[in-house]
Design a protein around this motif. Structure first.
Motif, mmCIF file in Angstrom:
data_model
loop_
_atom_site.group_PDB
_atom_site.id
_atom_site.type_symbol
_atom_site.label_atom_id
_atom_site.label_comp_id
_atom_site.label_asym_id
_atom_site.label_seq_id
_atom_site.Cartn_x
_atom_site.Cartn_y
_atom_site.Cartn_z
ATOM 1 N N GLU A 238 31.116 -23.724 33.643
ATOM 2 C CA GLU A 238 30.556 -23.399 32.329
ATOM 3 C C GLU A 238 31.324 -24.112 31.218
ATOM 4 O OE1 GLU A 238 28.914 -19.580 29.796
ATOM 5 O OE2 GLU A 238 30.227 -19.243 31.526
ATOM 6 N N SER A 239 32.630 -24.220 31.375
ATOM 7 C CA SER A 239 33.426 -24.945 30.385
ATOM 8 C C SER A 239 33.032 -26.413 30.346
ATOM 9 C CB SER A 239 34.917 -24.810 30.712
ATOM 10 O OG SER A 239 35.323 -23.459 30.678
ATOM 11 N N SER A 240 32.790 -27.011 31.522
ATOM 12 C CA SER A 240 32.350 -28.406 31.577
ATOM 13 C C SER A 240 30.978 -28.567 30.934
ATOM 14 C CB SER A 240 32.293 -28.885 33.029
ATOM 15 O OG SER A 240 33.583 -28.889 33.606
ATOM 16 N N LEU A 241 30.095 -27.612 31.188
ATOM 17 C CA LEU A 241 28.757 -27.670 30.583
ATOM 18 C C LEU A 241 28.840 -27.655 29.065
ATOM 19 C CD1 LEU A 241 25.626 -27.474 30.738
ATOM 20 C CD2 LEU A 241 25.936 -24.980 30.737
ATOM 21 N N ILE A 242 29.614 -26.731 28.512
ATOM 22 C CA ILE A 242 29.730 -26.631 27.055
ATOM 23 C C ILE A 242 30.312 -27.914 26.474
ATOM 24 C CG2 ILE A 242 30.822 -25.384 25.161
ATOM 25 C CD1 ILE A 242 28.526 -23.905 26.625
ATOM 26 N N ARG A 243 31.297 -28.475 27.160
ATOM 27 C CA ARG A 243 31.882 -29.728 26.673
ATOM 28 C C ARG A 243 30.848 -30.853 26.678
ATOM 29 N NH1 ARG A 243 33.602 -33.902 29.361
ATOM 30 N NH2 ARG A 243 33.609 -32.797 31.353
ATOM 31 N N LEU A 244 30.070 -30.959 27.748
ATOM 32 C CA LEU A 244 29.064 -32.018 27.840
ATOM 33 C C LEU A 244 27.967 -31.841 26.789
ATOM 34 C CD1 LEU A 244 28.726 -32.216 31.717
ATOM 35 C CD2 LEU A 244 29.659 -34.000 30.219
ATOM 36 N N LEU A 245 27.545 -30.598 26.551
ATOM 37 C CA LEU A 245 26.507 -30.367 25.538
ATOM 38 C C LEU A 245 27.039 -30.678 24.142
ATOM 39 C CD1 LEU A 245 24.756 -27.117 26.825
ATOM 40 C CD2 LEU A 245 24.132 -29.513 27.181
ATOM 41 N N THR A 246 28.298 -30.398 23.906
ATOM 42 C CA THR A 246 28.906 -30.734 22.614
ATOM 43 C C THR A 246 28.890 -32.249 22.403
ATOM 44 O OG1 THR A 246 30.321 -28.777 22.689
ATOM 45 C CG2 THR A 246 30.995 -30.562 21.221
ATOM 46 N N VAL A 247 29.216 -32.990 23.450
ATOM 47 C CA VAL A 247 29.176 -34.457 23.371
ATOM 48 C C VAL A 247 27.747 -34.938 23.143
ATOM 49 C CG1 VAL A 247 29.512 -36.578 24.690
ATOM 50 C CG2 VAL A 247 31.246 -34.777 24.767
ATOM 51 N N LEU A 248 26.802 -34.380 23.881
ATOM 52 C CA LEU A 248 25.396 -34.777 23.735
ATOM 53 C C LEU A 248 24.904 -34.558 22.312
ATOM 54 C CD1 LEU A 248 22.657 -35.615 25.017
ATOM 55 C CD2 LEU A 248 22.305 -33.192 25.552
ATOM 56 N N LEU A 249 25.204 -33.399 21.748
ATOM 57 C CA LEU A 249 24.766 -33.091 20.382
ATOM 58 C C LEU A 249 25.441 -34.003 19.367
ATOM 59 C CD1 LEU A 249 24.784 -29.192 20.577
ATOM 60 C CD2 LEU A 249 22.772 -30.654 20.388
ATOM 61 N N ALA A 250 26.742 -34.193 19.528
ATOM 62 C CA ALA A 250 27.487 -34.997 18.557
ATOM 63 C C ALA A 250 27.021 -36.445 18.547
ATOM 64 C CB ALA A 250 28.986 -34.921 18.850
ATOM 65 N N ARG A 251 26.721 -36.989 19.707
ATOM 66 C CA ARG A 251 26.365 -38.409 19.793
ATOM 67 C C ARG A 251 24.891 -38.688 19.533
ATOM 68 N NH1 ARG A 251 29.571 -40.244 25.339
ATOM 69 N NH2 ARG A 251 31.701 -39.892 24.567
ATOM 70 N N HIS A 252 24.019 -37.752 19.919
ATOM 71 C CA HIS A 252 22.611 -38.130 19.997
ATOM 72 C C HIS A 252 21.625 -37.218 19.284
ATOM 73 C CE1 HIS A 252 24.030 -41.094 22.780
ATOM 74 N NE2 HIS A 252 24.412 -40.193 23.666
ATOM 75 N N ALA A 253 22.025 -35.997 18.906
ATOM 76 C CA ALA A 253 21.079 -35.111 18.225
ATOM 77 C C ALA A 253 21.006 -35.448 16.746
ATOM 78 C CB ALA A 253 21.489 -33.650 18.414
ATOM 79 N N ASP A 254 19.849 -35.214 16.163
ATOM 80 C CA ASP A 254 19.684 -35.419 14.726
ATOM 81 C C ASP A 254 20.289 -34.250 13.964
ATOM 82 O OD1 ASP A 254 18.377 -37.868 14.814
ATOM 83 O OD2 ASP A 254 16.458 -36.910 15.210
ATOM 84 N N ALA A 255 20.409 -34.434 12.660
ATOM 85 C CA ALA A 255 20.978 -33.392 11.811
ATOM 86 C C ALA A 255 20.108 -32.140 11.877
ATOM 87 C CB ALA A 255 21.073 -33.888 10.370
ATOM 88 N N PRO A 256 20.702 -30.958 11.713
ATOM 89 C CA PRO A 256 19.912 -29.723 11.704
ATOM 90 C C PRO A 256 18.780 -29.796 10.686
ATOM 91 C CG PRO A 256 22.248 -29.219 11.725
ATOM 92 C CD PRO A 256 22.128 -30.711 11.525
ATOM 93 N N GLY A 257 17.621 -29.290 11.092
ATOM 94 C CA GLY A 257 16.483 -29.285 10.195
ATOM 95 C C GLY A 257 15.704 -30.580 10.170
ATOM 96 N N ALA A 258 16.073 -31.558 10.986
ATOM 97 C CA ALA A 258 15.328 -32.821 11.012
ATOM 98 C C ALA A 258 13.901 -32.587 11.476
ATOM 99 C CB ALA A 258 16.021 -33.806 11.955
ATOM 100 N N ALA A 259 13.021 -33.456 11.048
ATOM 101 C CA ALA A 259 11.615 -33.307 11.395
ATOM 102 C C ALA A 259 11.405 -33.528 12.876
ATOM 103 C CB ALA A 259 10.777 -34.306 10.596
#
Length: 270
Positions: A140-161
């Motif tokens: 679970e710790s590895s999962l949270i770390r990977l999702l944090t990386v995914l969001l930081a690198r590739h997700a758009d800003a909150p509220g994006a269209a």
């Protein structure tokens, strides 16, 4: 990646992750709608192109990570399955949507595939850990770390269209299907919401979402059913709560989309 990590079974972890491994040679790529995010990587060749967001998405390059947003239709055409590299192995993680919050908003991914070798390697290692039953706290710790990386690198800003701008009338129809999942909605009801003829609604909805409204509702129901069965609900309870006539009707839909009964699916994820 070892052979024991690619045995093709569903696995359910208590922290909101279901993993699945598919050999492209098996051709097991059903049309689906998942209630959470899907994160996909491919080893040993190329997976077939797939239909998503109203267009054909090409196979990812080696070392890439594919992200599918919740409640979107994903399908694979028969000719694309036949043309794919049969040696390829696809690893998927189905993630509960609340595992990836950004403030009060759902993260958006305007691209579909992201070349990211380090993230790819981390996801592959997590699959191995899930397959081998490693310590859950570590996983679970590895999962949270990977999702944090995914969001930081590739997700758009909150509220994006949204990555696709669909007509408001069709969005309202989709919202009605979501909110009345266990109701006996009629096509007339949906056409009234959309303000168009039934024929035009079916054609327009298919163009926007990849399937007609009745099939979209079936896929929504099956996504909900998978979550309920994995949580320990019986097939009979699940069928009744989702508006099926009986559990045999739910089983027919399961077999048609996934090649197994609802009870068979429940046994693989518990």
């Amino acid at each position: 990646m070892t052979e024991s990590a690619i045995d093709g079974r569903h696995r359910r972890a208590r922290f909101g992750v279901e993993s699945l491994v598919v050999r492209v040679a098996d051709g097991d790529f059903p049309t689906v709608v998942n209630s959470g995010y899907t994160v996909k990587i491919t080893h040993g060749g190329s997976a077939p192109p797939f239909q998503y967001l109203g267009r054909t998405q090409g196979p990812p390059v080696p070392g890439a990570v594919t992200v599918i947003e919740p409640h979107e239709v994903v399908s694979c055409l028969d000719q694309d399955k036949a043309a794919a590299d049969g040696q390829a192995i696809v690893q998927l993680m189905f993630l509960d949507a609340d595992l990836m919050p950004v403030g009060t908003n759902r993260p958006r991914f305007h691209e579909v595939t992201y070349p990211d070798r380090s993230l790819f390697n981390g996801i592959a290692a997590l699959h191995r850990g899930l397959a081998h039953g490693e310590d859950e706290l570590d996983l679970e710790s590895s999962l949270i770390r990977l999702l944090t990386v995914l969001l930081a690198r590739h997700a758009d800003a909150p509220g994006a269209a949204s990555p696709t701008l669909r007509p408001r009338a069709l969005r309202q129809v989709r919202e009605m299907l979501h909110s009345q999942l266990n109701s006996n909605i009629k096509l007339d009801d949906l056409a009234a919401v959309a303000g168009c003829s039934k024929r035009h609604l079916i054609r327009s909805f298919r163009q926007a979402y990849g399937v007609p409204p009745h099939h979209y509702r079936t896929l929504l129901r099956l996504a909900r059913a998978k979550s309920m069965l994995a949580a320990g609900r019986s097939v009979a309870e699940t069928a009744a709560e989702l508006g099926y006539c009986d559990q045999s009707q739910l089983n027919r839909h399961f077999r048609r989309e996934f090649g197994m009964s609802a009870g068979g699916y429940a046994r693989t994820v518990r």
